[in-house]
Structure formats: C-alpha cells, structure tokens
Motif scaffolding. Structure first.
Motif, short mmCIF file in Angstrom:
data_model
loop_
_atom_site.label_atom_id
_atom_site.label_comp_id
_atom_site.label_asym_id
_atom_site.label_seq_id
_atom_site.Cartn_x
_atom_site.Cartn_y
_atom_site.Cartn_z
N UNK A 68 1.05 -1.03 -0.04
CA UNK A 68 0.11 0.14 -0.03
C UNK A 68 0.92 1.25 -0.02
N UNK A 69 1.09 2.05 -1.21
CA UNK A 69 1.89 3.03 -1.36
C UNK A 69 1.68 3.90 -0.17
N UNK A 70 0.44 4.29 0.15
CA UNK A 70 0.42 5.48 1.27
C UNK A 70 0.78 5.04 2.46
N UNK A 71 0.98 3.85 2.80
CA UNK A 71 1.43 3.53 4.22
C UNK A 71 2.99 3.33 4.21
N UNK A 72 3.67 3.56 2.94
CA UNK A 72 5.16 3.62 3.24
C UNK A 72 5.66 5.08 3.51
N UNK A 73 6.84 4.95 4.27
CA UNK A 73 7.52 6.34 4.63
C UNK A 73 8.18 6.93 2.86
N UNK A 74 8.21 8.25 3.13
CA UNK A 74 9.01 8.87 1.97
C UNK A 74 9.95 8.08 1.36
N UNK A 75 10.95 7.49 2.01
CA UNK A 75 12.18 6.94 1.40
C UNK A 75 11.67 5.81 0.89
N UNK A 76 10.92 4.92 1.41
CA UNK A 76 10.35 3.54 0.96
C UNK A 76 9.58 3.68 -0.33
N UNK A 77 8.74 4.96 -0.19
CA UNK A 77 7.88 5.08 -1.31
C UNK A 77 8.65 5.43 -2.75
N UNK A 78 9.70 6.23 -2.48
CA UNK A 78 10.56 6.63 -3.62
C UNK A 78 11.16 5.58 -4.03
N UNK A 79 11.72 4.70 -3.32
CA UNK A 79 12.47 3.47 -3.82
C UNK A 79 11.38 2.57 -4.60
N UNK A 80 10.31 2.39 -3.99
CA UNK A 80 9.14 1.70 -4.73
C UNK A 80 8.74 2.18 -5.98
N UNK A 81 8.73 3.73 -6.05
CA UNK A 81 8.59 4.07 -7.33
C UNK A 81 9.36 4.03 -8.20
N UNK A 82 10.60 3.87 -7.95
CA UNK A 82 11.67 3.27 -8.93
C UNK A 82 11.40 2.11 -9.57
N UNK A 83 10.89 1.26 -8.53
CA UNK A 83 10.64 -0.24 -8.97
C UNK A 83 9.63 -0.09 -9.90
N UNK A 84 8.46 0.72 -9.42
CA UNK A 84 7.28 0.73 -10.40
C UNK A 84 7.60 1.17 -11.71
N UNK A 85 8.29 2.32 -11.63
CA UNK A 85 8.73 2.74 -13.00
C UNK A 85 9.36 1.86 -13.92
N UNK A 86 10.29 0.97 -13.43
CA UNK A 86 11.12 0.01 -13.98
C UNK A 86 10.09 -1.20 -14.58
N UNK A 87 9.01 -1.25 -13.61
CA UNK A 87 8.10 -2.22 -14.18
C UNK A 87 6.98 -1.84 -15.20
N UNK A 88 7.20 -0.37 -15.30
CA UNK A 88 6.14 0.37 -16.21
C UNK A 88 4.77 0.32 -15.80
N UNK A 89 4.57 0.61 -14.34
CA UNK A 89 3.30 0.61 -13.88
C UNK A 89 2.81 2.04 -13.49
N UNK A 90 2.09 2.51 -14.64
CA UNK A 90 1.82 3.86 -14.81
C UNK A 90 0.74 4.26 -13.70
N UNK A 91 -0.35 3.49 -13.34
CA UNK A 91 -1.25 4.01 -12.39
C UNK A 91 -0.65 4.24 -11.04
N UNK A 92 0.37 3.11 -10.65
CA UNK A 92 1.09 3.27 -9.43
C UNK A 92 2.23 4.70 -9.52
N UNK A 93 2.56 4.84 -10.34
CA UNK A 93 3.33 6.01 -10.80
C UNK A 93 2.53 7.32 -10.48
#
Ligand code: B1M
Length: 233
Positions: free
Chosen positions: A9-34
């Motif tokens: 759940x993106x909203x439950x991640x702290x800023x640092x983890x959220x940014x890392x997760x966004x790097x992963x999501x961008x890598x995986x091409x997940x538009x809605x998550x970005x």
C-alpha cells in the motif's frame, strides 16, 4: 502469506521507501502506481521539482542502466517511458504555475532520426515554469521544421535535443544551415541530450550545452540577459 497480505500500500510507506518503490514501479512500467505515488508525495508537501528529480528522473536513470546492459529491452523501456510521462503530466501544470514574467520564446525539438522525447519534454516544462514561452516541435525534426518555426514564432532561442550518437551530428546540419542563410546570430542556440558534452556543443557552433533541464533554464536566462544588454548597448 496470501497475495492480499503481500500487496504494497503506497500510502503506508514512508517517503524514502515510497520513492524506492516508485523506482521499482517505473522500472516495471506501472503507470497507475506512478500516478498514485506522485500524488502521495505532492500530498506530503513535496515540491513538484523534487518529485520529478528524486522519484521519476532517478527511476529512469536506473532503467537506462539496465537498457544499456541488455537486461531491459525496447518494449519494457517504452512501458517505463509511458509511466514516466504519466507522472510528468501531473507535475507539468504545477511546474508551470509560477506566474513569472515572460523571459523569451524558445522553439525546441528532437532532431531528425531520433524519437526520444522525455528529456526534451522535461526541458519544456522547466522552461515554461521559469517564465519562457515554449513551442515544442516534438520528435524527428528535419532542418526545415526548425527554420519554419523559428521564423514563424519569432523565437529568441532554438533548442535541440538528441539522445543517440548517430543523431547528434544532425544538430550541426541545422546550425550550418542557419549560418548559410545568414541568420545564425539572430538566435541563442542551446543543445542537450545524454551523449552530448561541452566540447561537442562548441564544435558545432551552438551557444551552450545544457547538461539537464535546470541548467537549460539558467543558461537560457543568462544568455537572454546578455542578448538584451547587447541590443541596448
Ligand atoms: Co533509447 N537509447 N533507444 N529509447 N533510451 C538510449 C538513449 C541509450 C543511451 C540506451 C543505452 O544503450 N544505454 C541508447 C543510445 C546509445 C547511443 O547512441 N550511444 C539508446 C538506444 C540505442 C535506442 C534505440 C536505437 C534502441 C533500439 O531500437 N535498438 C532506439 C532508437 C530509436 C530512435 O530514436 N530512432 C531507442 C528507443 C527508445 C525508446 C523508444 C524505447 C525509449 C524512448 C521513449 C521516449 O523518449 N518517448 C528509449 C529510452 C527511454 C531510453 C533511455 C533508457 C532513457 C532516456 C530518457 O528518457 N532519459 C536512454 C538511456 C539513457 O539516456 N541513459 C536510452 C531520462 C531523461 C530525463 O534524460 O533524455 O538525458 P535525458 O534528458 C535530460 C538531459 O539530457 C537534458 O535535459 C534532460 C532533463 O534533465 N536534455 C536537454 C535533453 N534534451 C535537451 C535539450 C535541451 C537542453 C537539455 O535543449 C535546450
């Protein structure tokens, strides 16, 4: 553990983890998550510029490394690019919302043979945000497109982008044509793109090489000031 429990759940991640997760999501091409990640960071009072550079541009840098190393291929990179563009679309009006006075007009496009446009689009966004009027010619531009647009738009600045070593020499074709037509000095010419450097920019007769969008803004401001001072001297 069930899939449901695994779900992030993106909203439950702290800023640092959220940014890392966004790097992963961008890598995986997940538009809605970005899109969701961008909105969460903005909601946490991140500046649009920080969201852009720390979450999106850094994510695309990682994609670029694995593309270079043959770990990712064109279809995957296209998905990542789409996700990046979706995030940029949310940020664009926010970056442009400065209400700064108009500083000049720039015509910009990616050169012939080259379809990379993420970096150019970013430059457009940042220039608009800084108070420049921008006319974006898109990708794959032959010299005629630039000539027509700078004349029609009465531009102050001509910007060119190239991401391939095979397309960057085309910038010289454009500048040489301006020289032949005796109009080279009517424009400030800025060039950018990952394979370029200062030396290349000098060798083709551009006014400046811009390493990134922020440098493009600073350089454009500086050179416009110079041009203005020359005109009133
Ligand atoms: Co392309 N691609 N790609 N690609 N692609 C690169 C550029 C590459 C370095 C990847 C790699 O091997 N590591 C490599 C070029 C190698 C070389 O020439 N030395 C490459 C290749 C080989 C190719 C193809 C040939 C692959 C193939 O088909 N086999 C093909 C070419 C297609 C073509 O153009 N004819 C191709 C295709 C694609 C996609 C379509 C899949 C996609 C583009 C999607 C799109 O743009 N809509 C893509 C992508 C996404 C990349 C990478 C991974 C990322 C580029 C990017 O968006 N970066 C890239 C790897 C890399 O650059 N490390 C790669 C993020 C962006 C914010 O940065 O664009 O550098 P950047 O822009 C910066 C600055 O450079 C500067 O400011 C920007 C913002 O800070 N800047 C300017 C840029 N333009 C400016 C203009 C200015 C000022 C500043 O004017 C004033």
């Amino acid at each position: 553990m069930s899939d449901e429990e695994d779900e992030i759940v993106l909203d439950q991640l702290n800023d640092e983890d959220l940014v890392l997760q966004m790097h992963d999501d961008l890598y995986d091409g997940l538009k809605e998550e970005i899109e969701e990640g961008v909105n969460i960071l903005l909601g946490r009072k991140w500046t649009p510029y920080d969201v852009l550079t720390k979450a999106l541009v850094e994510g695309m840098r990682i994609v670029g490394i694995d593309f270079r190393d043959g770990i990712l291929f064109v279809p995957e990179v296209l998905l990542a690019a789409n996700a990046m563009k979706a995030g940029m679309a949310i940020l664009k009006p926010l970056l442009a919302e400065t209400g700064a006075p108009r500083l000049g007009k720039m015509v910009i496009g990616t050169v012939k043979g080259d379809i990379h446009d993420i970096g150019k689009n970013l430059v457009c966004m940042m220039m608009e945000g800084a108070g420049f009027e921008v006319v974006d010619l898109g990708i794959n531009n032959p010299v005629e497109n630039y000539l027509e647009a700078i004349d029609k738009e009465q531009a102050d600045i001509l910007g060119m982008s190239a991401l391939l070593t095979t397309t960057m020499p085309y910038m010289k074709v454009v500048i040489d044509t301006l020289v032949q037509q005796g109009i080279r000095d009517d424009y400030v010419i800025l060039v950018g793109g990952a394979p370029l450097n200062e030396e290349f920019s000098k060798s083709i007769g551009a006014d400046a090489y811009c390493r990134d969008a922020a440098v493009a803004v600073e350089t454009a401001k500086e050179l416009m000031k110079k041009k203005h001072n020359q005109m009133i001297a």
